[in-house]
Design a protein around this motif. Structure first.
Motif, short mmCIF file in Angstrom:
data_model
loop_
_atom_site.label_atom_id
_atom_site.label_comp_id
_atom_site.label_asym_id
_atom_site.label_seq_id
_atom_site.Cartn_x
_atom_site.Cartn_y
_atom_site.Cartn_z
N ARG A 277 0.83 -1.21 0.00
CA ARG A 277 0.00 0.00 0.00
C ARG A 277 0.87 1.26 0.00
N TRP A 278 0.41 2.25 -0.75
CA TRP A 278 1.05 3.56 -0.81
C TRP A 278 1.01 4.23 0.56
N ASP A 279 2.13 4.84 0.95
CA ASP A 279 2.22 5.58 2.20
C ASP A 279 2.18 7.07 1.86
N SER A 280 1.11 7.74 2.26
CA SER A 280 0.92 9.14 1.91
C SER A 280 1.85 10.08 2.63
N ASP A 288 7.99 -2.30 -1.04
CA ASP A 288 8.40 -2.30 -2.43
C ASP A 288 9.71 -1.52 -2.55
N ILE A 289 10.31 -1.58 -3.74
CA ILE A 289 11.66 -1.04 -3.91
C ILE A 289 11.71 0.47 -4.04
N ASP A 290 10.54 1.15 -4.11
CA ASP A 290 10.60 2.60 -4.18
C ASP A 290 10.79 3.24 -2.81
N PRO A 293 15.13 0.75 2.22
CA PRO A 293 14.98 -0.37 3.17
C PRO A 293 14.76 0.13 4.59
N GLY A 294 13.77 -0.47 5.25
CA GLY A 294 13.51 -0.13 6.65
C GLY A 294 12.54 1.00 6.86
N GLN A 295 12.16 1.70 5.82
CA GLN A 295 11.24 2.82 5.99
C GLN A 295 9.79 2.35 5.89
N GLY A 296 8.97 2.85 6.81
CA GLY A 296 7.54 2.61 6.75
C GLY A 296 7.14 1.24 7.25
N VAL A 297 5.84 1.05 7.36
CA VAL A 297 5.26 -0.21 7.83
C VAL A 297 4.39 -0.78 6.72
N GLN A 371 18.43 -7.76 -8.68
CA GLN A 371 18.29 -6.34 -8.36
C GLN A 371 19.10 -5.94 -7.13
N ASP A 372 19.81 -4.84 -7.25
CA ASP A 372 20.45 -4.20 -6.10
C ASP A 372 19.50 -3.09 -5.65
N VAL A 373 18.79 -3.33 -4.54
CA VAL A 373 17.78 -2.38 -4.06
C VAL A 373 18.29 -1.53 -2.91
N THR A 374 19.59 -1.52 -2.72
CA THR A 374 20.15 -0.65 -1.68
C THR A 374 20.16 0.80 -2.13
N VAL A 375 19.86 1.02 -3.42
CA VAL A 375 19.78 2.37 -3.96
C VAL A 375 18.42 2.55 -4.62
N VAL A 376 17.98 3.81 -4.69
CA VAL A 376 16.72 4.15 -5.37
C VAL A 376 17.04 5.17 -6.44
N PRO A 377 16.78 4.87 -7.73
CA PRO A 377 16.20 3.62 -8.22
C PRO A 377 17.20 2.47 -8.16
N TRP A 378 16.68 1.25 -8.20
CA TRP A 378 17.51 0.06 -8.14
C TRP A 378 18.42 -0.03 -9.35
N LYS A 379 19.39 -0.91 -9.25
CA LYS A 379 20.27 -1.19 -10.38
C LYS A 379 20.54 -2.68 -10.45
#
Length: 710
Positions: A277-280, A288-290, A293-297, A371-379
């Motif tokens: 779910r989108w976090d407003s 999700d990868i956007d 890591p660790g942010q939000g519930v 996917q390397d998701v340690t960065v946004v956007p992923w690579k």
């Protein structure tokens, strides 16, 4: 690519009689003429002739285009228009499309030749956009008519139009009004001149009058027939899309190569699974990868059993079947966490035959590069030598096979040749992954996959991936991470407003592909007032364009506020208000859509190469194409091929595909099909008016951006 042959040299030939002779003399007791199933388009570069050409391209109907602005173009004379083949007089074109009723200079020999040709072979002429004037069978607009904008007006098919070429419409022909600052549809409304043999097919009320004026009508004179169109349009506008089929059917007499139907299919991705779910507050989607890591519930969205019942009832009400694109891990995990209970899956399995089902892989992993998701956007992750790390063939194959096996175990009516990978992964995605995962094609071979979904926004052209052919899907702008309208609008505002308004600024960074909102939408009203009409219009535009590609949404859109239904209702309710019952929406499953697109590609390649020819002699149509090439045609009801009925019924005719064996293909028209003879005695071509019309205001050539509040 336009399906045209731009003629560069004149064909030497002669008619069996002078064009100046009446039809009765030219054809008296002679061999029935041959008429090639090809259209001649004489273009002045305006949007209306371009629109007719685009419609013929879409249908797969061959045409030759002459550009009046090209100084090197061939001259239109008797030899260009007709000759003889094996002693039989041949008309090289079954119809003529002109930019107006006479685009040539006064006293033009070319207009005289065209008029004589039309008289001799009963060839109809379309005046793509012309001034209302006596030479076109109409009174001047100043004599109680109207000249000006028709934006936002609801035109109407007349009784004659409904009984004739526009019978597939339910009556109303609404004209777009997408912008208050752009004049989109200049028109002339007028009535027939006294004594004219003129039949309006589409008309509209004349402002300030109790009378109605013609917009599309048939003018019969001097042994000729003209379809007189007195409003300007382009290929994208809804009013043209509604009338395009009828224009083609009128000028071809309902006998032509190519076909057109109105398609709508909807895929529902991630069934059984839950969508993040989108976090407003964070303006991203935890889980999700956007989101870093660790942010939000995480707060997942998942359908309920009641949503299944609603979907089944909605299908029954709207005459359409949804394609449920499923991930079995969702129900497996639900049962593990809930003492073996999953009411959603139980309801779906009980009602499984109400839906179509498509394999979406077991756990919806990304199947391209690692996917390397340690960065946004992923690579894409890389090996020590700098090469790309790819998801393995075995991992891809296991995802496909495990999901298939689960579906078969509960009796889902699967077609195992179809596959939608999670996020269309495995296929190339720019900028991170410019090529397909090299392990994807072998895994598809392992599992017998022949049809693979792709995202039309980034991979629109059908192509081969190992044994599979892609089927491009249109993403609907109803977000996967929204189950409630407020969430959808908040995310929409984030994407489509500038930084100064609290948005992401994506629209500012990509002005060529995105337009910023002038202000954020209201979270309470913005969905119904802005997003729904915009998405409805976009999808309906695809439906009206002979485009079979499916649209896709997500299971999250069928639960909570059920935000997908207003858009789907808008498309289907809007469609049913416009079309007659004999012209239904065609709702195909994925592999049938793929087959349709594949046939079109093969047909179009053969047409572009000039390898497909067709002609009519009397009640017989003969088609020649290379061995194995699929050929489509639209013909009157009752047409037979080899003694059996050809095609299937649609819009008052029959249409369908047949595959060439390399030998001439013969189609027998019913005896009721109008014959190829003129409708009246031909007059001397010299008596035909060759006065060019008054110059008319040009129309817009591109689609005017839609602003729902307008």
């Amino acid at each position: 690519m336009k399906r045209t042959i731009r003629t560069t040299a004149l064909t030497v030939g002669a008619l069996i009689a002078s064009f100046a002779l009446p039809v009765a003399t030219a054809h008296a007791d002679a061999v029935t003429p041959r008429v090639d199933l090809r259209v001649l388009i004489v273009s002045d570069g305006g949007p209306s002739t371009d629109a007719v050409a685009a419609e013929l391209d879409t249908e797969g109907t061959p045409y030759t285009e002459i550009d009046l602005q090209d100084s090197a173009r061939p001259v239109i004379d008797a030899d260009f228009l007709a000759d003889t083949v094996d002693g039989v007089p041949r008309a090289k074109f079954q119809a003529v499309v002109l930019p107006n009723d006479n685009p040539f200079a006064a006293g033009s020999a070319e207009m005289t030749a065209l008029a004589a040709y039309e008289q001799t072979y009963a060839i109809p002429q379309v005046d793509a956009y012309t001034y209302a004037r006596p030479e076109a069978g109409l009174d001047y607009p100043v004599n109680g008519g109207y000249s000006g904008s028709l934006d936002g007006v609801a035109a109407q098919v007349t009784d004659a139009g409904a009984a004739g070429p526009f019978g597939y419409l339910d009556g109303s022909v609404p004209f777009e009004d997408n912008s208050p600052t752009v004049g989109e549809s200049y028109a002339y409304l007028s009535t027939p001149i006294a004594g004219a043999d003129f039949t309006p097919y589409v008309d509209a009320p004349i402002p300030g009058k109790s009378t109605r004026g013609s917009l599309v009508g048939e003018y019969r004179h001097d042994g000729r027939r003209e379809l007189v169109v007195t409003f300007v349009y382009n290929q994208y506008q809804e009013q043209f899309r509604l009338l395009a089929r009828g224009i083609v059917e009128w000028m071809t007499g309902g006998v032509h190569l190519g076909a057109s139907r109105n398609y709508f299919a909807v895929h529902v991705d991630d069934v059984f699974a839950a969508d993040d779910r989108w976090d407003s507050t964070l303006n991203c989607t935890p889980g999700d990868i956007d989101c870093p890591p660790g942010q939000g519930v995480e707060n997942p969205i998942r359908m309920t059993a009641a949503d299944v019942d609603h979907a089944a009832d909605w299908q029954a009400d709207h005459g359409i079947t949804l394609d449920m694109v499923y991930n079995a891990v969702g129900t497996v995990n639900q049962r593990e966490d809930n003492d073996g209970v999953d009411e959603l899956a139980d309801e779906f399995v009980t009602d499984r035959d109400s839906f179509r089902w498509v394999n979406h892989t077991y756990s919806h992993p990304f199947l391209g590069c690692v996917q390397d998701v340690t960065v946004v956007p992923w690579k894409c992750a890389t090996n020590a030598d700098g090469s790309t790390q790819w998801v393995s063939r075995n991992d891809i194959s296991d995802e496909i096979a495990t999901n298939r096996a689960w579906g078969q175990s509960v009796g889902l009516p699967l077609d195992t040749e179809e596959l939608v990978t999670g996020e269309h992964s495995g296929l190339r995605i720019l900028p991170q992954q410019p090529v397909d995962n090299p392990n994807l094609a072998p895994a598809l071979t392992d599992n017998g996959v022949k049809w693979l979904a792709s995202d039309n926004s980034r991979d629109p052209v059908q192509r081969q991936v190992g044994p599979a052919t892609t089927v491009s899907r249109y993403p609907m702008n109803v977000f996967y991470n929204a189950g409630r309208t407020a969430e959808q609008v908040d995310e929409y505002n984030w994407i489509y407003t500038g930084r100064a308004q609290g948005g992401s600024g994506i629209c500012e960074d990509n002005p060529a592909t995105s337009t910023c909102l002038t202000a954020p939408l209201s979270t309470s009203t913005g969905y119904a007032d802005y997003i729904v009409p915009l998405e409805t219009r976009t999808a309906l535009g695809h439906v009206l364009s002979n485009d079979p590609k499916p649209h896709f949404i997500h299971q999250s859109n069928l639960t909570e506020d059920r935000i997908a239904y207003p858009v789907l209702d808008g498309v289907l309710d809007g469609y049913h208000a416009l079309f007659a019952d004999d012209t239904p929406v065609v709702n195909l499953r994925m592999k049938d859509i793929g087959t349709e697109l594949q046939r079109r590609a093969a047909r179009d390649a053969a047409l572009d190469a000039g390898q497909v020819t067709a002609y009519r002699i009397g009640d017989t149509v003969t088609v020649q194409a290379p061995n194995g090439v699929p050929v489509s045609a639209t013909l009157p009801s009752g047409t037979t091929q080899g003694g059996s009925a050809f095609g299937s019924a649609y819009a008052g005719e029959v249409s369908g595909w047949t595959t060439s064996t390399g030998q001439p293909l013969t189609l027998a028209l019913p005896s009721s099909t109008p014959s190829l003879t003129a409708t009246a005695d031909a007059a001397d071509p010299a008596s035909t008016s060759t006065t060019p019309p008054t110059k008319v205001p040009a129309g817009v050539t591109e689609q005017v951006p839609y602003v729902p509040e307008n």
